[in-house]
Scaffold this active site. Structure first.
Site, mmCIF file in Angstrom:
data_model
loop_
_atom_site.group_PDB
_atom_site.id
_atom_site.type_symbol
_atom_site.label_atom_id
_atom_site.label_comp_id
_atom_site.label_asym_id
_atom_site.label_seq_id
_atom_site.Cartn_x
_atom_site.Cartn_y
_atom_site.Cartn_z
ATOM 1 N N HIS A 99 0.877 -1.176 0.000
ATOM 2 C CA HIS A 99 0.000 0.000 0.000
ATOM 3 C C HIS A 99 0.914 1.224 0.000
ATOM 4 O O HIS A 99 1.982 1.195 0.629
ATOM 5 C CB HIS A 99 -0.837 0.111 1.276
ATOM 6 C CG HIS A 99 -1.777 -1.014 1.541
ATOM 7 N ND1 HIS A 99 -1.405 -2.144 2.198
ATOM 8 C CD2 HIS A 99 -3.100 -1.143 1.274
ATOM 9 C CE1 HIS A 99 -2.453 -2.947 2.320
ATOM 10 N NE2 HIS A 99 -3.497 -2.373 1.761
ATOM 11 N N ASP A 102 2.155 2.117 3.408
ATOM 12 C CA ASP A 102 3.075 1.186 4.080
ATOM 13 C C ASP A 102 4.508 1.650 3.916
ATOM 14 O O ASP A 102 5.355 1.382 4.766
ATOM 15 C CB ASP A 102 3.069 -0.219 3.432
ATOM 16 C CG ASP A 102 1.726 -0.884 3.423
ATOM 17 O OD1 ASP A 102 0.900 -0.556 4.282
ATOM 18 O OD2 ASP A 102 1.510 -1.756 2.541
HETATM 19 C C1 XUL Z 1 -7.809 -6.358 4.050
HETATM 20 C C2 XUL Z 1 -7.042 -6.776 2.873
HETATM 21 C C3 XUL Z 1 -6.107 -5.776 2.296
HETATM 22 C C4 XUL Z 1 -6.040 -5.809 0.808
HETATM 23 C C5 XUL Z 1 -5.231 -4.675 0.232
HETATM 24 O O1 XUL Z 1 -8.640 -7.317 4.572
HETATM 25 O O2 XUL Z 1 -7.127 -7.893 2.437
HETATM 26 O O3 XUL Z 1 -4.855 -5.976 2.863
HETATM 27 O O4 XUL Z 1 -5.499 -6.998 0.348
HETATM 28 O O5 XUL Z 1 -5.674 -3.432 0.645
#
Ligand code: XUL
Ligand code: CO
Length: 442
Positions: A99, A102
């Site tokens: 992300h 992150d």
């Molecule tokens: C949350 C989830 C996230 C997504 C990316 O449950 O799975 O980590 O994969 O935002």
């Protein structure tokens, strides 16, 4: 600086050796179903779980001991990047995912935040070049910051919509810059708590509008990766709009987005929706919309998204069965959206956890490949539906039959010719066979 000085490169040691810091089943260059395992599985490490999260739970603070914790701000971001690529080289995962939030801290404005991101993205670019590790996907964290309390594209606040648009615009530019194979949208805050204060239609229409802007901008800048929606029924929202694969597909078709998006499916999300992982993958595969997989597992004793590392061989086998039936992972892969338990707080646990996940999927891949090669389920299913191959069944399938012709055909038949034609579904026999195939590989 070495962040994992005690760990050497993780090697394939074969299934005779007892487990530890070595792969018993994952042998990257071994051919399974016509391709090296590394290309069938396309493992990815999730930046957030492995390098950011610290073992916090709703009742307690973090427990994790991480050698980069002594740094702060951009120094922490740089130390994490260095640690991450050391980890990737030692583990041998070909991909990673992150992300935006992150990898770099937020500044006071989006402009400052983007500047921080640029520094890390250029570091990533160098590390990726040096190590050959690629980006499976990146995504925008549009759930942690309080501005997203009422949603993102579905927010009642248009300035939040605008902010999210600018955030994803930057994310797509980064995806293009780093050669990402996919770009993911998980709408954790896209949903509602109560219909009493919700314009259900406007919220979903706005999400449709947002995703069309995504498609337009991705085309404009020449981003060639897949765009993926990741369904989840709830948590953090009470009711999330992308509830499960079927609901997400309906959303994509309603807003004419199904040619531009596919799905990223996660095992723990499937469980929260009351489905198996293989159900979700089958639904997407049948619709031609299987994009990529988030590999983890839920826990039947706990009712939330706990993101355990995958160890259940039934699930890994049946998931890989679907992937092979889909012609392989294509641009997708298996991203470990999974975290070590709060009690597994030492740095070595980050390796043990990925090793068991990779071995579980490698074994699943091998068992699935043999099941397909031997036509185990295909032959059974073929026979089970054989009544549609000739006579009245063939007329139904070809569209020749209608209510009148079917009534004429059946109206005087004795029950022995109707219910009497049913045969056992042989589920216990099939499960025994599945056990046998997993056992052959173990
Ligand atoms: C949350 C989830 C996230 C997504 C990316 O449950 O799975 O980590 O994969 O935002
Ligand atoms: Co996920």
């Amino acid at each position: 600086m070495a962040y994992f000085p005690e760990i050497k490169k993780i090697e394939f040691v074969g299934k005779q050796k007892k487990s530890g810091l070595g792969f018993n089943y994952y042998n990257p260059d071994e051919t399974v179903a016509g391709k090296p395992m590394k290309d069938q599985l396309r493992f990815s490490v999730a930046y957030w779980h492995t390098f950011v999260q610290e073992g916090v739970d709703p009742f307690g603070v973090g427990t994790a001991i991480r050698p980069w914790q002594k740094f702060k701000g951009m120094d922490l971001a740089k130390a994490r990047a260095e640690a991450a690529f050391e980890f990737f080289e030692k583990l041998g995962n070909p991909f990673f995912c992150f992300h935006d939030r992150d990898v770099a801290p937020e500044g006071d404005t989006l402009r400052e935040t983007n500047k921080n991101l640029d520094v890390i993205v250029s570091l990533f670019k160098d590390y990726m070049k040096q190590t050959g590790v690629k980006l499976l996907w990146n995504t925008a964290n549009m759930f942690t910051n309080p501005r997203f309390v009422h949603g993102v594209a579905s927010s009642c606040n248009a300035n939040v919509f605008a902010y999210a648009a600018a955030q994803v615009k930057k994310g797509l530019e980064i995806a293009k810059e780093l050669g990402a194979e996919n770009y993911v949208f998980w709408g954790g805050r896209e949903g509602y708590e109560s219909l009493l204060n919700t314009d259900y239609k406007l919220e979903q229409d706005n999400m449709g509008r947002f995703f069309h802007m995504v498609v337009d901008y991705a085309k404009k800048i020449g981003f060639k990766g897949q765009l993926l929606l990741e369904p989840k029924p709830k948590e953090p929202m009470t009711h999330q709009y992308d509830f499960d694969a079927a609901t997400a597909i309906n959303f994509l078709r309603t807003y004419d987005l199904d040619k531009d998006f596919k799905l990223n499916l996660e095992a723990n999300h499937a469980m929260l929706a009351g489905h198996t992982y293989e159900h979700e993958i089958r639904v997407a595969r049948t619709a031609g919309l299987l994009g990529s997989l988030d590999a983890n597992q839920g826990n039947g004793l706990l009712g939330w998204d706990i993101d355990e590392f995958p160890t259940d061989l039934y699930t890994t086998t049946l998931a890989m069965y679907e992937v092979l039936k889909n012609g392989g992972p294509h641009k997708g892969g298996l991203n470990f959206d999974a975290k070590v338990r709060r009690s597994s707080f030492e740095p070595d646990d980050l390796f043990y956890s990925h090793i068991v996940g990779m071995d579980s999927f490698a074994l699943g891949l091998k068992a699935a490949s043999r099941l397909i090669e031997d036509h185990v389920f295909d032959d059974f299913i073929d026979k089970r539906y054989s009544s549609y191959k000739e006579g009245i069944g063939a007329d139904i399938v070809s569209g020749k039959a209608d209510f009148e012709s079917l009534e004429k055909y059946i109206i005087d038949k004795p029950e022995s010719e109707i219910g009497g034609k049913n045969r056992s579904g042989r589920l216990e026999l099939l499960k025994d066979t599945l056990n046998h195939y997993i056992g052959l590989e173990a």
